[in-house]
Write a protein that holds these residues in place. Structure first.
Motif, PDB file in Angstrom:
ATOM      1  N   GLU A   2      -1.065   9.513   1.304  1.00 13.01           N
ATOM      2  CA  GLU A   2      -1.477  10.824   1.784  1.00 13.01           C
ATOM      3  C   GLU A   2      -0.673  11.876   1.028  1.00 13.01           C
ATOM      4  OE1 GLU A   2      -0.485  13.235   5.673  1.00 13.01           O
ATOM      5  OE2 GLU A   2      -0.929  11.127   6.035  1.00 13.01           O
ATOM      6  N   ARG A 269      10.953   8.901   7.993  1.00 11.59           N
ATOM      7  CA  ARG A 269       9.672   9.196   8.675  1.00 11.59           C
ATOM      8  C   ARG A 269       8.550   9.349   7.651  1.00 11.59           C
ATOM      9  NH1 ARG A 269      13.051  11.582  12.717  1.00 11.59           N
ATOM     10  NH2 ARG A 269      13.428  13.477  11.513  1.00 11.59           N
ATOM     11  N   TRP A 270       8.850  10.040   6.543  1.00  8.57           N
ATOM     12  CA  TRP A 270       7.853  10.228   5.473  1.00  8.57           C
ATOM     13  C   TRP A 270       7.409   8.853   4.939  1.00  8.57           C
ATOM     14  CZ3 TRP A 270       7.487   8.708   0.421  1.00  8.57           C
ATOM     15  CH2 TRP A 270       6.513   9.348  -0.363  1.00  8.57           C
ATOM     16  N   GLU A 272       7.511   5.951   6.404  1.00  6.29           N
ATOM     17  CA  GLU A 272       6.699   5.223   7.384  1.00  6.29           C
ATOM     18  C   GLU A 272       5.243   5.705   7.359  1.00  6.29           C
ATOM     19  OE1 GLU A 272      10.431   4.220  10.348  1.00  6.29           O
ATOM     20  OE2 GLU A 272       9.003   5.791  10.936  1.00  6.29           O
ATOM     21  N   ARG A 273       5.071   7.023   7.286  1.00  8.92           N
ATOM     22  CA  ARG A 273       3.696   7.567   7.210  1.00  8.92           C
ATOM     23  C   ARG A 273       2.988   7.110   5.946  1.00  8.92           C
ATOM     24  NH1 ARG A 273       5.981  12.438   8.416  1.00  8.92           N
ATOM     25  NH2 ARG A 273       5.458  13.406   6.414  1.00  8.92           N
ATOM     26  N   HIS A 274       3.729   7.050   4.850  1.00 13.89           N
ATOM     27  CA  HIS A 274       3.088   6.792   3.566  1.00 13.89           C
ATOM     28  C   HIS A 274       2.899   5.332   3.241  1.00 13.89           C
ATOM     29  CE1 HIS A 274       2.675  10.869   1.931  1.00 13.89           C
ATOM     30  NE2 HIS A 274       3.447  11.085   2.961  1.00 13.89           N
ATOM     31  N   THR A 275       3.510   4.455   4.033  1.00 14.39           N
ATOM     32  CA  THR A 275       3.306   3.037   3.755  1.00 14.39           C
ATOM     33  C   THR A 275       2.419   2.397   4.814  1.00 14.39           C
ATOM     34  OG1 THR A 275       5.455   2.649   4.774  1.00 14.39           O
ATOM     35  CG2 THR A 275       5.374   2.628   2.385  1.00 14.39           C
ATOM     36  N   GLN A 276       1.855   3.250   5.722  1.00 15.57           N
ATOM     37  CA  GLN A 276       0.913   2.698   6.690  1.00 15.57           C
ATOM     38  C   GLN A 276      -0.344   2.210   5.968  1.00 15.57           C
ATOM     39  OE1 GLN A 276       0.383   5.799   9.545  1.00 15.57           O
ATOM     40  NE2 GLN A 276       2.294   5.260  10.568  1.00 15.57           N
ATOM     41  N   PRO A 277      -0.876   1.075   6.404  1.00 18.84           N
ATOM     42  CA  PRO A 277      -2.084   0.559   5.755  1.00 18.84           C
ATOM     43  C   PRO A 277      -3.284   1.499   5.915  1.00 18.84           C
ATOM     44  CG  PRO A 277      -1.532  -0.763   7.705  1.00 18.84           C
ATOM     45  CD  PRO A 277      -0.417   0.205   7.496  1.00 18.84           C
TER      46      PRO A 277
END
Ligand code: C2E
Ligand code: CA
Ligand code: CA
Ligand code: CA
Length: 277
Positions: A2, A269-270, A272-277
């Motif tokens: 994203e 936090r960034w 975690e958001r960016h490695t979500q499938p």
């Protein structure tokens, strides 16, 4: 991935009241800030151009000033160098960066890039101390990329060769920062044990409007690859520049397009958001 949504926490500049033109960078003020641990490490992700996977982070120091808010390193790195305080600052940044990495990303190949000052080139004990800091944090030196500007490396190539060779033998990776602005002797540069070259952001920023910048970017990518180095572009601010760089074969990119430098917690936090499938 994203793309976009730069993190606000990273904006360097004046907060609350006091104008930064009044900033006190005297020896007393800087020593006090060091002893109060007012310097804080921010992190900016680097992204693999082809896969858009996060391959690492660059540690960028800020001064969390009680009156002036978050102060940019351009305001205090020079004064620290001139006042002989840069070794203490480097140690605090390395210590905080290594602890952040071992605490948050212990079992991963994610790398951390750390900036070294030109003033540290003649510090004979630095390579050993860096190895000790890594051991203490439980981080393998191969996960650390030490960045040195082209100008610093070329100012004193024999001191650079000595320190960089010691670091390389201990497993650290080495990167030439701000490449392209220093008019280096390529012969001398090729003798130094670097594994990465970072294209200066002035060329990257112009890579869409200026055909001259495009030519320079392509030439630097070709040169880097020819010398067996990975090439990273800094200052990637938009999709068009990223597309140009990816097509030109650039390996990694860093810039506001992905994220501004962020505090350690915001970075996690960034991520975690960016490695979500
Ligand atoms: P640098 O090593 O070339 O770091 C890249 C600079 O570009 C950073 O500025 C970063 O915030 C900024 N940047 C990243 N992406 C973009 C983008 O897309 N657009 C634009 N316009 N800028 C972008 P920053 O954090 O203000 O650091 C400035 C310089 O201060 C660094 O340049 C580095 O030379 C020095 N520095 C920072 N941290 C340290 C440190 O811990 N030790 C030493 N010795 N120097 C440091
Ligand atoms: Ca750098
Ligand atoms: Ca740079
Ligand atoms: Ca720079």
């Amino acid at each position: 991935l994203e793309i976009g949504a730069p993190a606000d926490s990273a904006r360097v500049g004046r907060k609350r009241g006091a104008p930064q033109s009044d900033l006190d960078v005297s020896e007393g003020a800087l020593r006090a800030a060091l002893s109060r641990r007012e310097f804080q490490v921010f992190y900016q992700p680097r992204i693999d151009c082809a896969t858009q996977v996060v391959s690492g982070f660059e540690a960028l120091v800020r001064w969390r000033h009680p009156e002036h808010g978050i102060v940019s390193p351009d305001r205090f790195i020079g004064p620290c160098e001139q006042l002989g305080l840069i070794d203490s600052l480097t140690e605090q940044v390395f210590d905080e960066g290594l602890r952040w990495l071992s605490h948050n990303l212990p079992a991963s190949d994610t790398r951390l890039s750390l900036n070294l000052s030109a003033c540290s080139l003649d510090d004979d004990g630095l390579a050993d101390r860096m190895e000790q800091w890594c051991r203490k944090a439980g981080i393998a030196p191969r996960r650390i990329i030490v960045e040195l500007t082209e100008t610093a490396a070329m100012n004193d190539p024999s001191a650079a060769l000595d320190l960089l060779t010691r670091l390389r033998l201990k497993g650290f990776h080495l990167s030439i920062d701000d490449f392209g602005v220093g008019h280096s002797s390529l012969v001398q540069l090729a003798r130094l044990p670097f594994s990465e070259l970072k294209i200066d952001r002035t060329f990257v920023a112009g890579a869409i409007e200026s055909s001259e910048s495009q030519t320079i970017c392509r030439a630097v990518i070709g040169l880097g690859h020819g010398l067996g180095l990975t090439v990273t572009a800094e200052g990637v601010e938009n999709e068009a520049v990223l597309a140009f760089l990816a097509a030109a074969g650039c390996d990694s990119a860093q810039g506001y397009l992905f994220a501004r430098p962020m505090s350690g917690d915001d970075t996690i936090r960034w991520l975690e958001r960016h490695t979500q499938p």
